[in-house]
Design a protein around this motif. Structure first.
Motif, PDB file in Angstrom:
ATOM      1  N   ALA A 101       0.832  -1.203   0.000  1.00 32.04           N
ATOM      2  CA  ALA A 101       0.000   0.000   0.000  1.00 32.04           C
ATOM      3  C   ALA A 101       0.869   1.257   0.000  1.00 32.04           C
ATOM      4  CB  ALA A 101      -0.938  -0.007   1.211  1.00 32.04           C
ATOM      5  N   LEU A 102       1.929   1.252   0.811  1.00 37.45           N
ATOM      6  CA  LEU A 102       2.845   2.398   0.818  1.00 37.45           C
ATOM      7  C   LEU A 102       3.432   2.626  -0.568  1.00 37.45           C
ATOM      8  CD1 LEU A 102       4.724   1.737   4.189  1.00 37.45           C
ATOM      9  CD2 LEU A 102       3.224   3.676   3.713  1.00 37.45           C
ATOM     10  N   SER A 103       3.818   1.541  -1.217  1.00 32.89           N
ATOM     11  CA  SER A 103       4.397   1.659  -2.560  1.00 32.89           C
ATOM     12  C   SER A 103       3.377   2.178  -3.566  1.00 32.89           C
ATOM     13  CB  SER A 103       4.929   0.295  -2.995  1.00 32.89           C
ATOM     14  OG  SER A 103       5.557   0.379  -4.250  1.00 32.89           O
ATOM     15  N   GLU A 104       2.150   1.641  -3.489  1.00 30.06           N
ATOM     16  CA  GLU A 104       1.104   2.071  -4.427  1.00 30.06           C
ATOM     17  C   GLU A 104       0.746   3.541  -4.237  1.00 30.06           C
ATOM     18  OE1 GLU A 104      -2.108  -0.616  -3.800  1.00 30.06           O
ATOM     19  OE2 GLU A 104      -1.005  -2.348  -4.587  1.00 30.06           O
ATOM     20  N   TYR A 105       0.831   4.036  -2.980  1.00 32.46           N
ATOM     21  CA  TYR A 105       0.533   5.432  -2.700  1.00 32.46           C
ATOM     22  C   TYR A 105       1.763   6.321  -2.861  1.00 32.46           C
ATOM     23  CZ  TYR A 105      -4.108   4.292  -0.802  1.00 32.46           C
ATOM     24  OH  TYR A 105      -5.409   3.878  -0.648  1.00 32.46           O
ATOM     25  N   ASN A 106       2.836   5.739  -3.440  1.00 35.66           N
ATOM     26  CA  ASN A 106       4.060   6.499  -3.729  1.00 35.66           C
ATOM     27  C   ASN A 106       4.723   7.083  -2.489  1.00 35.66           C
ATOM     28  OD1 ASN A 106       3.860   6.115  -6.605  1.00 35.66           O
ATOM     29  ND2 ASN A 106       2.208   7.646  -6.604  1.00 35.66           N
ATOM     30  N   ALA A 107       4.727   6.313  -1.416  1.00 37.80           N
ATOM     31  CA  ALA A 107       5.469   6.742  -0.228  1.00 37.80           C
ATOM     32  C   ALA A 107       6.961   6.759  -0.555  1.00 37.80           C
ATOM     33  CB  ALA A 107       5.199   5.783   0.929  1.00 37.80           C
ATOM     34  N   ASP A 108       7.650   7.813  -0.128  1.00 37.33           N
ATOM     35  CA  ASP A 108       9.094   7.880  -0.335  1.00 37.33           C
ATOM     36  C   ASP A 108       9.794   7.948   1.016  1.00 37.33           C
ATOM     37  OD1 ASP A 108       8.882  10.523   0.593  1.00 37.33           O
ATOM     38  OD2 ASP A 108       8.786  11.354  -1.437  1.00 37.33           O
ATOM     39  N   ARG A 109      11.086   8.166   0.999  1.00 40.42           N
ATOM     40  CA  ARG A 109      11.859   8.108   2.254  1.00 40.42           C
ATOM     41  C   ARG A 109      11.583   9.302   3.166  1.00 40.42           C
ATOM     42  NH1 ARG A 109      17.894   6.012   1.695  1.00 40.42           N
ATOM     43  NH2 ARG A 109      17.447   5.602   3.893  1.00 40.42           N
ATOM     44  N   LYS A 110      10.882  10.307   2.662  1.00 40.91           N
ATOM     45  CA  LYS A 110      10.516  11.461   3.483  1.00 40.91           C
ATOM     46  C   LYS A 110       9.065  11.370   3.978  1.00 40.91           C
ATOM     47  CE  LYS A 110      14.485  13.501   3.106  1.00 40.91           C
ATOM     48  NZ  LYS A 110      15.396  13.602   4.290  1.00 40.91           N
ATOM     49  N   SER A 111       8.426  10.226   3.758  1.00 37.38           N
ATOM     50  CA  SER A 111       7.059  10.027   4.252  1.00 37.38           C
ATOM     51  C   SER A 111       7.077   9.751   5.751  1.00 37.38           C
ATOM     52  CB  SER A 111       6.403   8.857   3.520  1.00 37.38           C
ATOM     53  OG  SER A 111       6.284   9.120   2.137  1.00 37.38           O
ATOM     54  N   LEU A 112       5.930   9.959   6.374  1.00 35.56           N
ATOM     55  CA  LEU A 112       5.754   9.718   7.812  1.00 35.56           C
ATOM     56  C   LEU A 112       4.638   8.709   8.009  1.00 35.56           C
ATOM     57  CD1 LEU A 112       6.094  10.439  10.883  1.00 35.56           C
ATOM     58  CD2 LEU A 112       4.383  12.248  10.492  1.00 35.56           C
ATOM     59  N   LEU A 113       4.894   7.685   8.817  1.00 31.75           N
ATOM     60  CA  LEU A 113       3.865   6.713   9.174  1.00 31.75           C
ATOM     61  C   LEU A 113       3.462   6.934  10.630  1.00 31.75           C
ATOM     62  CD1 LEU A 113       2.135   4.205   8.540  1.00 31.75           C
ATOM     63  CD2 LEU A 113       4.072   2.797   9.263  1.00 31.75           C
ATOM     64  N   ILE A 114       2.171   7.166  10.861  1.00 30.30           N
ATOM     65  CA  ILE A 114       1.638   7.308  12.217  1.00 30.30           C
ATOM     66  C   ILE A 114       0.861   6.038  12.539  1.00 30.30           C
ATOM     67  CG2 ILE A 114       0.112   8.626  13.734  1.00 30.30           C
ATOM     68  CD1 ILE A 114       0.644  11.081  11.987  1.00 30.30           C
ATOM     69  N   ASN A 115       1.251   5.354  13.605  1.00 32.74           N
ATOM     70  CA  ASN A 115       0.590   4.123  14.026  1.00 32.74           C
ATOM     71  C   ASN A 115      -0.399   4.442  15.138  1.00 32.74           C
ATOM     72  OD1 ASN A 115       2.308   2.483  12.324  1.00 32.74           O
ATOM     73  ND2 ASN A 115       3.931   2.870  13.816  1.00 32.74           N
ATOM     74  N   LEU A 116      -1.690   4.359  14.817  1.00 35.83           N
ATOM     75  CA  LEU A 116      -2.756   4.707  15.757  1.00 35.83           C
ATOM     76  C   LEU A 116      -3.456   3.418  16.179  1.00 35.83           C
ATOM     77  CD1 LEU A 116      -4.501   7.017  17.091  1.00 35.83           C
ATOM     78  CD2 LEU A 116      -5.962   6.860  15.052  1.00 35.83           C
ATOM     79  N   GLY A 117      -3.074   2.892  17.339  1.00 36.44           N
ATOM     80  CA  GLY A 117      -3.693   1.634  17.767  1.00 36.44           C
ATOM     81  C   GLY A 117      -3.015   1.040  18.971  1.00 36.44           C
ATOM     82  N   GLY A 118      -3.363  -0.202  19.248  1.00 36.77           N
ATOM     83  CA  GLY A 118      -2.772  -0.923  20.355  1.00 36.77           C
ATOM     84  C   GLY A 118      -1.425  -1.510  19.982  1.00 36.77           C
ATOM     85  N   GLY A 119      -0.970  -2.466  20.798  1.00 40.12           N
ATOM     86  CA  GLY A 119       0.366  -3.014  20.616  1.00 40.12           C
ATOM     87  C   GLY A 119       0.583  -3.700  19.287  1.00 40.12           C
ATOM     88  N   VAL A 120      -0.447  -4.327  18.737  1.00 40.45           N
ATOM     89  CA  VAL A 120      -0.296  -4.975  17.430  1.00 40.45           C
ATOM     90  C   VAL A 120       0.004  -3.932  16.356  1.00 40.45           C
ATOM     91  CG1 VAL A 120      -1.483  -6.295  15.633  1.00 40.45           C
ATOM     92  CG2 VAL A 120      -1.719  -6.970  18.029  1.00 40.45           C
ATOM     93  N   VAL A 121      -0.743  -2.841  16.361  1.00 40.68           N
ATOM     94  CA  VAL A 121      -0.546  -1.783  15.357  1.00 40.68           C
ATOM     95  C   VAL A 121       0.802  -1.103  15.541  1.00 40.68           C
ATOM     96  CG1 VAL A 121      -1.385   0.460  14.539  1.00 40.68           C
ATOM     97  CG2 VAL A 121      -3.006  -1.388  14.989  1.00 40.68           C
ATOM     98  N   THR A 122       1.171  -0.788  16.774  1.00 40.25           N
ATOM     99  CA  THR A 122       2.439  -0.074  16.982  1.00 40.25           C
ATOM    100  C   THR A 122       3.640  -0.978  16.722  1.00 40.25           C
ATOM    101  OG1 THR A 122       2.396  -0.478  19.387  1.00 40.25           O
ATOM    102  CG2 THR A 122       1.438   1.585  18.595  1.00 40.25           C
ATOM    103  N   ASP A 123       3.562  -2.251  17.107  1.00 43.28           N
ATOM    104  CA  ASP A 123       4.663  -3.183  16.832  1.00 43.28           C
ATOM    105  C   ASP A 123       4.826  -3.412  15.331  1.00 43.28           C
ATOM    106  OD1 ASP A 123       5.128  -3.483  19.515  1.00 43.28           O
ATOM    107  OD2 ASP A 123       4.669  -5.621  19.603  1.00 43.28           O
ATOM    108  N   LEU A 124       3.713  -3.731  14.664  1.00 44.31           N
ATOM    109  CA  LEU A 124       3.773  -4.026  13.234  1.00 44.31           C
ATOM    110  C   LEU A 124       4.084  -2.767  12.435  1.00 44.31           C
ATOM    111  CD1 LEU A 124       1.559  -6.408  11.194  1.00 44.31           C
ATOM    112  CD2 LEU A 124       1.777  -4.050  10.411  1.00 44.31           C
ATOM    113  N   GLY A 125       3.431  -1.663  12.784  1.00 39.50           N
ATOM    114  CA  GLY A 125       3.673  -0.420  12.059  1.00 39.50           C
ATOM    115  C   GLY A 125       5.101   0.066  12.212  1.00 39.50           C
ATOM    116  N   GLY A 126       5.652  -0.075  13.412  1.00 45.22           N
ATOM    117  CA  GLY A 126       7.041   0.313  13.622  1.00 45.22           C
ATOM    118  C   GLY A 126       7.989  -0.532  12.793  1.00 45.22           C
ATOM    119  N   PHE A 127       7.689  -1.823  12.681  1.00 43.49           N
ATOM    120  CA  PHE A 127       8.510  -2.719  11.867  1.00 43.49           C
ATOM    121  C   PHE A 127       8.404  -2.364  10.387  1.00 43.49           C
ATOM    122  CE2 PHE A 127       8.879  -6.911   9.606  1.00 43.49           C
ATOM    123  CZ  PHE A 127      10.249  -7.057   9.760  1.00 43.49           C
TER     124      PHE A 127
END
Length: 357
Positions: free
Chosen positions: A83-109
């Motif tokens: 999804a990040l690739s399809e939305y043209n995320a680049d190295r200056k993009s920011l990912l915000i993980n809004l959720g519990g431990g599953v979201v923050t662990d997986l999103g951080g990875f």
């Protein structure tokens, strides 16, 4: 509450979360902002969050994953990376993980590995994530039923703890997070443990301060040992057996899966018993620990057949070295002891102890 500086980031609380987040966006000017949510936080937390997010002209994209520990997998990571690739995320993009431990662990990875690393911010919405996943930079996913087998240690840009999100949680999720707070008292601060086990003397307005104190404790430990070479291992008290129990109940269709904190509570009770048998933890403190945990956590039936299979899962524990299972035990409340070797016979005795409580 004052913000708490970690080794490479800062944990902000309540109103300051949005002030600092919006200042960060103005200062860093990310190319795009991506928000990772699960099906629960999409409905219950995202609207409130978006109301306070000031993104200006920056495009904001929301990505939704299924909720639950059984979706903390590489397959879900693949979907988010794509999804990040399809939305043209680049190295200056920011990912915000809004959720519990599953979201923050997986999103951080995901953030730590996409294009070899993009910036991410955690906004934990569960008690467990606020007091545990919020500090220290541990990211990762499960490998089948084995907890957190694939991941990296990499802190995000900041953590935002908005305790109003706790209003969206069911009671069992609140209880699950409380286990990690109890652990912080057992491994670090006897007075904190006493406060947590006498909550009848407190009211709901005290919860913010207790969360803050837990973050302080975890941050002290993680700052001293960011890569878990020594002191940070104490955060694994209750987790050697607890993770094995959690994995076993997750992978067996005839079992009702346990929440993380429910499994860790069992692990802490059993490892306290082992501490009494092999370390300096006295019987009086063992009884205090047992009574304190059982005030909140109901007993779970674990039969003899389950026990052997759970012990077999211990070989996958990340604290092992050279094929030897290493435990964190207690010499006393607030005095942990790392790298303890425990026989299978004593583990079986601990199961009997738990069953008899």
């Amino acid at each position: 509450m004052n913000s708490i500086s970690t080794k490479n980031a800062v944990v902000h609380f309540n109103a300051s979360v949005y002030t600092e987040l919006n200042n960060y966006i103005i200062t860093k000017n990310p190319s795009k902002i991506f928000i990772l949510v699960d099906t629960n936080t999409h409905d219950l937390c995202l609207p409130q969050f978006l109301e306070r997010l000031e993104s200006g002209d920056i495009i904001v994209e929301v990505m939704e994953m299924p909720n639950g520990e059984d979706h903390k997998t590489i397959d879900i990571c693949m979907g988010v990376w794509e999804a990040l690739s399809e939305y043209n995320a680049d190295r200056k993009s920011l990912l915000i993980n809004l959720g519990g431990g599953v979201v923050t662990d997986l999103g951080g990875f995901v953030a730590s590995t996409y294009m070899r690393g993009i910036a991410y911010i955690n906004i934990p919405t569960s008690l467990l994530a606020m007091v545990d996943a919020s500090v220290g930079g541990k990211t990762g996913v499960d490998l089948g039923a084995l907890k957190n087998q694939v991941g990296v240690i990499n802190e995000g840009e900041m953590v935002g703890v908005d305790t109003s999100f706790l209003n969206t949680l069911p009671q069992n999720e609140m209880v699950s997070g409380f286990a990690e707070m109890l652990k912080h008292g057992l491994i670090y601060d006897k007075d904190y443990w006493h406060t947590l086990t006498h909550l009848e003397n407190l009211d709901i307005s005290d919860l913010d301060k207790l969360i803050y104190d837990s973050v302080i404790i975890k941050n002290k430990v993680v700052t001293d040992d960011p890569t878990e070479q020594g002191l940070r291992k104490i955060l694994n008290f209750g987790h050697t057996l607890g993770h094995a129990i959690e994995s076993y109940f997750l992978e067996n269709a005839d079992k009702t899966p346990l929440l993380h904190g429910e499994a860790i509570a069992i692990g802490m009770l059993m490892e306290a018993f082992i501490s009494n048998k092999t370390c300096d933890l006295g019987i009086e403190e063992l009884n205090v620990i047992s009574e304190g945990i059982l005030k909140t956590f109901a007993k779970v039936d674990i039969n003899k057949q389950d026990q052997e299979l759970i012990i077999n899962l211990l070989k996958h524990d990340k604290k092992n070295s050279h094929g030897i299972v290493k435990f964190v035990l207690l010499d006393a409340i607030g005095k942990p002891k790392i790298d303890c070797v425990v026989s299978n016979e004593l583990i079986l005795e601990a199961f009997d102890f738990y069953a008899a409580l």
